[in-house]
Design a protein around this motif. Structure first.
Motif, PDB file in Angstrom:
ATOM      1  N   GLU A  33       0.828  -1.205   0.000  1.00 57.55           N
ATOM      2  CA  GLU A  33       0.000   0.000   0.000  1.00 57.55           C
ATOM      3  C   GLU A  33       0.865   1.258   0.000  1.00 57.55           C
ATOM      4  OE1 GLU A  33      -3.056  -0.021   2.933  1.00 57.55           O
ATOM      5  OE2 GLU A  33      -3.874  -1.963   2.303  1.00 57.55           O
ATOM      6  N   ALA A  34       2.027   1.189   0.650  1.00 62.70           N
ATOM      7  CA  ALA A  34       2.928   2.343   0.654  1.00 62.70           C
ATOM      8  C   ALA A  34       3.405   2.655  -0.769  1.00 62.70           C
ATOM      9  CB  ALA A  34       4.122   2.082   1.562  1.00 62.70           C
ATOM     10  N   THR A  35       3.715   1.613  -1.533  1.00 64.06           N
ATOM     11  CA  THR A  35       4.143   1.808  -2.922  1.00 64.06           C
ATOM     12  C   THR A  35       3.021   2.409  -3.744  1.00 64.06           C
ATOM     13  OG1 THR A  35       5.712  -0.029  -2.823  1.00 64.06           O
ATOM     14  CG2 THR A  35       4.928   0.611  -5.004  1.00 64.06           C
ATOM     15  N   ILE A  36       1.810   1.927  -3.545  1.00 68.64           N
ATOM     16  CA  ILE A  36       0.663   2.429  -4.307  1.00 68.64           C
ATOM     17  C   ILE A  36       0.396   3.895  -3.979  1.00 68.64           C
ATOM     18  CG2 ILE A  36      -1.813   2.175  -4.717  1.00 68.64           C
ATOM     19  CD1 ILE A  36       0.070   0.003  -5.944  1.00 68.64           C
ATOM     20  N   ARG A  37       0.537   4.265  -2.700  1.00 71.36           N
ATOM     21  CA  ARG A  37       0.334   5.674  -2.335  1.00 71.36           C
ATOM     22  C   ARG A  37       1.357   6.568  -3.029  1.00 71.36           C
ATOM     23  NH1 ARG A  37      -0.663   3.215   2.786  1.00 71.36           N
ATOM     24  NH2 ARG A  37      -2.890   3.393   3.344  1.00 71.36           N
ATOM     25  N   ARG A  38       2.594   6.096  -3.136  1.00 72.98           N
ATOM     26  CA  ARG A  38       3.617   6.876  -3.849  1.00 72.98           C
ATOM     27  C   ARG A  38       3.271   6.980  -5.336  1.00 72.98           C
ATOM     28  NH1 ARG A  38       7.176   4.037  -0.340  1.00 72.98           N
ATOM     29  NH2 ARG A  38       7.633   2.497  -1.973  1.00 72.98           N
ATOM     30  N   ASP A  39       2.788   5.880  -5.916  1.00 69.18           N
ATOM     31  CA  ASP A  39       2.394   5.900  -7.330  1.00 69.18           C
ATOM     32  C   ASP A  39       1.259   6.897  -7.559  1.00 69.18           C
ATOM     33  OD1 ASP A  39       4.235   3.974  -8.066  1.00 69.18           O
ATOM     34  OD2 ASP A  39       2.837   2.302  -7.870  1.00 69.18           O
ATOM     35  N   ILE A  40       0.257   6.871  -6.691  1.00 70.20           N
ATOM     36  CA  ILE A  40      -0.882   7.790  -6.829  1.00 70.20           C
ATOM     37  C   ILE A  40      -0.411   9.239  -6.710  1.00 70.20           C
ATOM     38  CG2 ILE A  40      -2.996   8.589  -5.702  1.00 70.20           C
ATOM     39  CD1 ILE A  40      -3.631   5.660  -5.053  1.00 70.20           C
ATOM     40  N   ALA A  41       0.480   9.501  -5.753  1.00 68.01           N
ATOM     41  CA  ALA A  41       1.003  10.860  -5.583  1.00 68.01           C
ATOM     42  C   ALA A  41       1.740  11.319  -6.838  1.00 68.01           C
ATOM     43  CB  ALA A  41       1.933  10.903  -4.375  1.00 68.01           C
ATOM     44  N   SER A  42       2.531  10.423  -7.433  1.00 68.08           N
ATOM     45  CA  SER A  42       3.270  10.763  -8.646  1.00 68.08           C
ATOM     46  C   SER A  42       2.323  11.053  -9.807  1.00 68.08           C
ATOM     47  CB  SER A  42       4.208   9.610  -9.018  1.00 68.08           C
ATOM     48  OG  SER A  42       4.843   9.841 -10.256  1.00 68.08           O
ATOM     49  N   LEU A  43       1.305  10.221  -9.991  1.00 66.46           N
ATOM     50  CA  LEU A  43       0.346  10.420 -11.077  1.00 66.46           C
ATOM     51  C   LEU A  43      -0.494  11.664 -10.857  1.00 66.46           C
ATOM     52  CD1 LEU A  43      -0.730   6.692 -11.538  1.00 66.46           C
ATOM     53  CD2 LEU A  43       0.557   8.078 -13.193  1.00 66.46           C
ATOM     54  N   HIS A  44      -0.757  11.983  -9.577  1.00 63.95           N
ATOM     55  CA  HIS A  44      -1.493  13.210  -9.243  1.00 63.95           C
ATOM     56  C   HIS A  44      -0.680  14.442  -9.655  1.00 63.95           C
ATOM     57  CE1 HIS A  44      -4.064  15.943  -6.915  1.00 63.95           C
ATOM     58  NE2 HIS A  44      -2.940  16.481  -6.446  1.00 63.95           N
ATOM     59  N   VAL A  45       0.603  14.442  -9.354  1.00 62.66           N
ATOM     60  CA  VAL A  45       1.473  15.560  -9.711  1.00 62.66           C
ATOM     61  C   VAL A  45       1.537  15.727 -11.233  1.00 62.66           C
ATOM     62  CG1 VAL A  45       3.869  16.365  -9.708  1.00 62.66           C
ATOM     63  CG2 VAL A  45       2.866  15.454  -7.611  1.00 62.66           C
ATOM     64  N   GLN A  46       1.518  14.590 -11.956  1.00 66.32           N
ATOM     65  CA  GLN A  46       1.564  14.627 -13.428  1.00 66.32           C
ATOM     66  C   GLN A  46       0.219  15.024 -14.040  1.00 66.32           C
ATOM     67  OE1 GLN A  46       3.427  11.005 -15.157  1.00 66.32           O
ATOM     68  NE2 GLN A  46       4.146  10.570 -13.090  1.00 66.32           N
ATOM     69  N   GLY A  47      -0.817  15.134 -13.207  1.00 68.48           N
ATOM     70  CA  GLY A  47      -2.128  15.518 -13.702  1.00 68.48           C
ATOM     71  C   GLY A  47      -2.883  14.405 -14.387  1.00 68.48           C
ATOM     72  N   LYS A  48      -2.478  13.150 -14.147  1.00 74.82           N
ATOM     73  CA  LYS A  48      -3.114  12.017 -14.820  1.00 74.82           C
ATOM     74  C   LYS A  48      -4.289  11.442 -14.035  1.00 74.82           C
ATOM     75  CE  LYS A  48       1.003  10.653 -17.412  1.00 74.82           C
ATOM     76  NZ  LYS A  48       1.978   9.583 -17.697  1.00 74.82           N
ATOM     77  N   ARG A  50      -6.629  12.210  -9.931  1.00 76.97           N
ATOM     78  CA  ARG A  50      -6.766  13.034  -8.736  1.00 76.97           C
ATOM     79  C   ARG A  50      -6.604  12.156  -7.503  1.00 76.97           C
ATOM     80  NH1 ARG A  50     -11.377  14.908 -11.643  1.00 76.97           N
ATOM     81  NH2 ARG A  50     -11.021  16.966 -12.587  1.00 76.97           N
ATOM     82  N   ARG A  51      -5.747  12.566  -6.601  1.00 78.60           N
ATOM     83  CA  ARG A  51      -5.594  11.839  -5.336  1.00 78.60           C
ATOM     84  C   ARG A  51      -6.734  12.227  -4.405  1.00 78.60           C
ATOM     85  NH1 ARG A  51      -0.014  12.733  -2.357  1.00 78.60           N
ATOM     86  NH2 ARG A  51      -0.794  14.876  -2.483  1.00 78.60           N
ATOM     87  N   VAL A  52      -7.382  11.226  -3.840  1.00 77.40           N
ATOM     88  CA  VAL A  52      -8.450  11.456  -2.864  1.00 77.40           C
ATOM     89  C   VAL A  52      -8.136  10.637  -1.625  1.00 77.40           C
ATOM     90  CG1 VAL A  52     -10.177  11.886  -4.656  1.00 77.40           C
ATOM     91  CG2 VAL A  52      -9.877   9.561  -3.786  1.00 77.40           C
ATOM     92  N   GLY A  55      -7.464   6.748  -1.777  1.00 73.26           N
ATOM     93  CA  GLY A  55      -7.385   6.199  -3.123  1.00 73.26           C
ATOM     94  C   GLY A  55      -7.193   7.253  -4.186  1.00 73.26           C
ATOM     95  N   ALA A  56      -7.824   7.037  -5.350  1.00 70.24           N
ATOM     96  CA  ALA A  56      -7.665   7.945  -6.484  1.00 70.24           C
ATOM     97  C   ALA A  56      -8.925   7.928  -7.335  1.00 70.24           C
ATOM     98  CB  ALA A  56      -6.460   7.534  -7.321  1.00 70.24           C
ATOM     99  N   GLU A  57      -9.101   8.999  -8.111  1.00 74.70           N
ATOM    100  CA  GLU A  57     -10.205   9.053  -9.056  1.00 74.70           C
ATOM    101  C   GLU A  57      -9.689   9.578 -10.383  1.00 74.70           C
ATOM    102  OE1 GLU A  57     -13.185  11.692  -7.594  1.00 74.70           O
ATOM    103  OE2 GLU A  57     -12.002  13.505  -7.924  1.00 74.70           O
ATOM    104  N   ALA A  58     -10.423   9.265 -11.455  1.00 70.30           N
ATOM    105  CA  ALA A  58     -10.015   9.684 -12.784  1.00 70.30           C
ATOM    106  C   ALA A  58     -10.209  11.187 -12.971  1.00 70.30           C
ATOM    107  CB  ALA A  58     -10.818   8.928 -13.838  1.00 70.30           C
ATOM    108  N   VAL A  59      -9.353  11.794 -13.777  1.00 72.94           N
ATOM    109  CA  VAL A  59      -9.533  13.195 -14.142  1.00 72.94           C
ATOM    110  C   VAL A  59     -10.830  13.349 -14.924  1.00 72.94           C
ATOM    111  CG1 VAL A  59      -8.589  15.114 -15.493  1.00 72.94           C
ATOM    112  CG2 VAL A  59      -7.054  13.645 -14.162  1.00 72.94           C
ATOM    113  N   HIS A  60     -11.094  12.380 -15.805  1.00 70.61           N
ATOM    114  CA  HIS A  60     -12.352  12.332 -16.544  1.00 70.61           C
ATOM    115  C   HIS A  60     -13.076  11.065 -16.094  1.00 70.61           C
ATOM    116  CE1 HIS A  60     -10.886  15.561 -19.060  1.00 70.61           C
ATOM    117  NE2 HIS A  60      -9.793  14.862 -19.303  1.00 70.61           N
TER     118      HIS A  60
END
Length: 276
Positions: A33-48, A50-52, A55-60
């Motif tokens: 789960e720690a790895t996944i949280r880092r992945d979500i944070a990275s994708l959030h920064v890239q705008g791909k 949204r971190r919630v 978990g995460a949600e799609a931009v669209h």
């Protein structure tokens, strides 16, 4: 699993439902789960995405009204070595000239690598399988009429007068969402309707599932367990699940492990499953 693969699965998962949890993604990727949280944070920064919270949600966000089945891209890397071993065992059951049916799924898709040098007559409702076999095998390929569901790479039709009823096969090879005492389970009514039409055109029903599917359940039954001829799975199946299968009079085949990247065909072929 490589970071790039995890990111691809995370982005696909967010298209399956409005919010995907860290726990969901950890199960799909077999990462912490720690790895996944880092992945979500990275994708959030890239705008791909949204971190919630949690978990995460799609931009669209995904559109409603699609199939309930999990997207092809989300599932294709999960338990990949087991799927390859099961697929190789399944193709070993086939002889040149056989007419077979393959349902759409990530386990049945792995059969294409072992079918490359075979001459089989194939009916499939999988866009990914049909595309690969046309490009990389000597097999003849037929598909039913209907709409293409891009996320699941499936060709489905609610009508009876399609090409399926004119195709006869010795065996049909099916993946499934789950296997239990009540039968083989799927998650979407339209998928079940299509697969039941396919099943009527074959003498034998071969179910291909990795051992995790014996622990999963769905609300819809595709068919009773007794209707299955053979189940192919891996050596992770529990003793209780094995007894359940054998008590139902179903042949159980255990596939040996396949080392990653060694026997599933050229490495480039593994990525050819991507569709529209």
């Amino acid at each position: 699993m490589h970071e790039r693969e995890r990111h691809r699965i995370i982005l696909s998962a967010t298209q399956e439902k409005a919010v995907v949890t860290v726990q969901d993604i950890a199960e799909l990727t077999d990462a912490s789960e720690a790895t996944i949280r880092r992945d979500i944070a990275s994708l959030h920064v890239q705008g791909k995405l949204r971190r919630v919270r949690g978990g995460a949600e799609a931009v669209h966000p995904p559109q409603l009204g699609n199939l309930a089945a999990r997207p092809f891209r989300v599932s294709e890397s999960v338990n990949i070595d087991k799927k390859r071993a099961i697929a190789r065992k399944a193709v070993d059951l086939c002889n040149d000239g056989d007419a077979i049916i393959l349902n759409g799924g990530t386990t049945t898709f792995q059969m294409v690598h072992y079918m490359a040098a075979r001459r089989l007559q194939v009916m499939t409702n999988s866009f990914a399988i049909a595309e690969h076999l046309v490009k990389h095998s000597k097999c003849s390929v037929s598909v039913p009429g209907g709409a293409i569901y891009r996320d699941q790479s499936l060709i489905l039709s609610p009508f009876e007068n399609d090409a399926i009823r004119n195709f006869y096969a010795r065996r049909i090879f099916l993946g499934a969402q789950g296997v239990g005492a009540l039968g083989i389970m799927e998650s979407d009514a339209l998928v079940i309707q299509s697969e039941q039409k396919l099943m009527r055109q074959a003498e034998e029903l071969i179910v291909m599932v990795d051992s995790s599917k014996f622990r999963k359940r769905s609300s819809l039954i595709l068919c009773p367990l007794e209707n299955v001829t053979t189940i192919i799975t891996d050596d992770g199946i529990s003793d209780d699940a094995a007894r359940m299968v054998e008590n139902a009079g179903v042949e159980l085949l255990i596939a040996g492990a396949v080392a990653a990247g060694k026997t599933a065909g050229p490495p480039d072929e593994e990525n050819s499953s991507s569709v529209a």
